[in-house]
Design an enzyme around this catalytic site. Sequence first.
Site, PDB file in Angstrom:
ATOM      1  N   PHE A  59     -19.130  19.019  40.578  1.00  0.00           N
ATOM      2  CA  PHE A  59     -18.241  19.993  39.946  1.00  0.00           C
ATOM      3  C   PHE A  59     -18.985  20.921  38.971  1.00  0.00           C
ATOM      4  O   PHE A  59     -18.353  21.666  38.210  1.00  0.00           O
ATOM      5  CB  PHE A  59     -17.095  19.275  39.222  1.00  0.00           C
ATOM      6  CG  PHE A  59     -17.585  18.211  38.260  1.00  0.00           C
ATOM      7  CD1 PHE A  59     -17.980  18.544  36.971  1.00  0.00           C
ATOM      8  CD2 PHE A  59     -17.649  16.880  38.642  1.00  0.00           C
ATOM      9  CE1 PHE A  59     -18.437  17.582  36.085  1.00  0.00           C
ATOM     10  CE2 PHE A  59     -18.098  15.905  37.771  1.00  0.00           C
ATOM     11  CZ  PHE A  59     -18.502  16.264  36.484  1.00  0.00           C
ATOM     12  N   ARG A  87     -14.936  11.504  19.923  1.00  0.00           N
ATOM     13  CA  ARG A  87     -14.611  11.124  21.309  1.00  0.00           C
ATOM     14  C   ARG A  87     -13.262  10.390  21.360  1.00  0.00           C
ATOM     15  O   ARG A  87     -12.483  10.575  22.293  1.00  0.00           O
ATOM     16  CB  ARG A  87     -15.703  10.218  21.885  1.00  0.00           C
ATOM     17  CG  ARG A  87     -17.084  10.826  21.937  1.00  0.00           C
ATOM     18  CD  ARG A  87     -17.314  11.769  23.067  1.00  0.00           C
ATOM     19  NE  ARG A  87     -16.943  11.238  24.350  1.00  0.00           N
ATOM     20  CZ  ARG A  87     -17.118  11.911  25.497  1.00  0.00           C
ATOM     21  NH1 ARG A  87     -17.660  13.131  25.496  1.00  0.00           N
ATOM     22  NH2 ARG A  87     -16.753  11.392  26.633  1.00  0.00           N
ATOM     23  N   THR A  93     -11.619  11.845  29.561  1.00  0.00           N
ATOM     24  CA  THR A  93     -11.947  13.106  30.241  1.00  0.00           C
ATOM     25  C   THR A  93     -10.771  13.613  31.076  1.00  0.00           C
ATOM     26  O   THR A  93     -10.443  14.804  31.052  1.00  0.00           O
ATOM     27  CB  THR A  93     -13.171  12.886  31.165  1.00  0.00           C
ATOM     28  OG1 THR A  93     -14.215  12.295  30.389  1.00  0.00           O
ATOM     29  CG2 THR A  93     -13.639  14.187  31.767  1.00  0.00           C
ATOM     30  N   ARG A 104      -6.542  15.443  24.254  1.00  0.00           N
ATOM     31  CA  ARG A 104      -6.403  15.738  25.681  1.00  0.00           C
ATOM     32  C   ARG A 104      -5.032  15.326  26.209  1.00  0.00           C
ATOM     33  O   ARG A 104      -4.460  16.014  27.058  1.00  0.00           O
ATOM     34  CB  ARG A 104      -7.546  15.076  26.460  1.00  0.00           C
ATOM     35  CG  ARG A 104      -8.845  15.886  26.306  1.00  0.00           C
ATOM     36  CD  ARG A 104     -10.051  15.140  26.800  1.00  0.00           C
ATOM     37  NE  ARG A 104     -11.213  16.002  26.989  1.00  0.00           N
ATOM     38  CZ  ARG A 104     -12.443  15.539  27.178  1.00  0.00           C
ATOM     39  NH1 ARG A 104     -12.676  14.246  27.223  1.00  0.00           N
ATOM     40  NH2 ARG A 104     -13.448  16.377  27.347  1.00  0.00           N
ATOM     41  N   HIS A 117     -14.629  19.720  24.241  1.00  0.00           N
ATOM     42  CA  HIS A 117     -15.904  19.048  24.533  1.00  0.00           C
ATOM     43  C   HIS A 117     -16.337  18.319  23.270  1.00  0.00           C
ATOM     44  O   HIS A 117     -16.126  18.824  22.160  1.00  0.00           O
ATOM     45  CB  HIS A 117     -16.978  20.085  24.902  1.00  0.00           C
ATOM     46  CG  HIS A 117     -18.370  19.489  24.912  1.00  0.00           C
ATOM     47  ND1 HIS A 117     -18.885  18.863  26.016  1.00  0.00           N
ATOM     48  CD2 HIS A 117     -19.304  19.384  23.930  1.00  0.00           C
ATOM     49  CE1 HIS A 117     -20.104  18.405  25.711  1.00  0.00           C
ATOM     50  NE2 HIS A 117     -20.373  18.708  24.455  1.00  0.00           N
ATOM     51  N   GLU A 128     -27.123  19.821  21.377  1.00  0.00           N
ATOM     52  CA  GLU A 128     -25.976  20.723  21.543  1.00  0.00           C
ATOM     53  C   GLU A 128     -25.723  21.526  20.271  1.00  0.00           C
ATOM     54  O   GLU A 128     -25.341  22.700  20.348  1.00  0.00           O
ATOM     55  CB  GLU A 128     -24.741  19.913  21.936  1.00  0.00           C
ATOM     56  CG  GLU A 128     -24.860  19.317  23.341  1.00  0.00           C
ATOM     57  CD  GLU A 128     -23.699  18.439  23.742  1.00  0.00           C
ATOM     58  OE1 GLU A 128     -23.730  17.923  24.881  1.00  0.00           O
ATOM     59  OE2 GLU A 128     -22.752  18.256  22.942  1.00  0.00           O
TER      60      GLU A 128
HETATM   61  P1  IDP Z   1     -16.517  14.508  28.769  1.00  0.00           P
HETATM   62  O1  IDP Z   1     -16.167  15.961  28.519  1.00  0.00           O
HETATM   63  O2  IDP Z   1     -15.330  13.618  28.512  1.00  0.00           O
HETATM   64  O3  IDP Z   1     -17.755  14.074  28.029  1.00  0.00           O
HETATM   65  P2  IDP Z   1     -18.161  14.484  31.177  1.00  0.00           P
HETATM   66  O4  IDP Z   1     -18.219  13.378  32.161  1.00  0.00           O
HETATM   67  O5  IDP Z   1     -19.335  14.698  30.276  1.00  0.00           O
HETATM   68  O6  IDP Z   1     -16.806  14.336  30.335  1.00  0.00           O
HETATM   69  O7  IDP Z   1     -17.922  15.797  32.034  1.00  0.00           O
HETATM   70  C1  IDP Z   1     -18.067  17.080  31.417  1.00  0.00           C
HETATM   71  C2  IDP Z   1     -16.876  17.936  31.813  1.00  0.00           C
HETATM   72  O8  IDP Z   1     -16.908  18.142  33.219  1.00  0.00           O
HETATM   73  C3  IDP Z   1     -15.509  17.315  31.535  1.00  0.00           C
HETATM   74  O9  IDP Z   1     -15.044  17.536  30.227  1.00  0.00           O
HETATM   75  C4  IDP Z   1     -14.647  18.020  32.535  1.00  0.00           C
HETATM   76  O10 IDP Z   1     -14.241  19.294  32.040  1.00  0.00           O
HETATM   77  C5  IDP Z   1     -15.587  18.223  33.703  1.00  0.00           C
HETATM   78  N1  IDP Z   1     -15.386  17.173  34.721  1.00  0.00           N
HETATM   79  C6  IDP Z   1     -15.732  15.874  34.620  1.00  0.00           C
HETATM   80  N2  IDP Z   1     -15.432  15.201  35.742  1.00  0.00           N
HETATM   81  C7  IDP Z   1     -14.883  16.108  36.573  1.00  0.00           C
HETATM   82  C8  IDP Z   1     -14.351  16.028  37.915  1.00  0.00           C
HETATM   83  O11 IDP Z   1     -14.331  14.981  38.547  1.00  0.00           O
HETATM   84  N3  IDP Z   1     -13.866  17.213  38.439  1.00  0.00           N
HETATM   85  C9  IDP Z   1     -13.888  18.387  37.739  1.00  0.00           C
HETATM   86  N4  IDP Z   1     -14.365  18.501  36.475  1.00  0.00           N
HETATM   87  C10 IDP Z   1     -14.855  17.373  35.913  1.00  0.00           C
HETATM   88 MG    MG Z   2     -19.688  14.722  28.256  1.00  0.00          MG
END
Ligand code: IDP
Ligand code: MG
Length: 142
Positions: A59, A87, A93, A104, A117, A128
């Site tokens: 993605f 977090r 997520t 969220r 984020h 970051e």
């Molecule tokens: P986080 O934001 O909770 O740390 P991460 O796994 O780091 O989650 O993923 C970064 C961002 O990527 C997520 O906030 C979300 O917007 C997007 N994302 C994560 N998993 C998916 C997915 O399976 N499909 C589409 N977007 C995703």
């Molecule tokens: Mg992340």
Amino acid sequence: MAVQRTLSIIKPDAVGKNVIGDIIRRFEENGLAVIAARMVRLSKREAGAFYAVHAERPFYGELCDFIASGPVLAMVLEGQNAIALNRQLMGATNPKEAEAGTIRADHADSIDANAVHGSDSAENAAKEIAFFFSDLDIHSRR
Ligand code: IDP
Ligand code: MG
């Protein structure tokens, strides 16, 4: 637990819903202080660099397009245990899995348009924060 700094981004969906104040209120009420803030619209190239750790994920393209789709509010939060606390306040997520009362659960529509984020480790927080802010932009409250 030590005082930490973490990067928070209010994503384009939440900026568009005009809930910046509600999100910052949650941080402040839970002991986090905003010690730097900047509204910015990332270019596609900047988005790709910010999310480079996710480059291999299926993605990645959508993720970069989404974060570049409108203005975001990037902030540095400071407080005890700031990385994990942020977090926790964000929630899972996928908003369908996010605990009731989290940012969220209350403001995210989908796994990609998920409002916020937050850095996931001390190492990533430092990287970051440096992506958006110079030391001169950061004003510790301690
Ligand atoms: P986080 O934001 O909770 O740390 P991460 O796994 O780091 O989650 O993923 C970064 C961002 O990527 C997520 O906030 C979300 O917007 C997007 N994302 C994560 N998993 C998916 C997915 O399976 N499909 C589409 N977007 C995703
Ligand atoms: Mg992340």
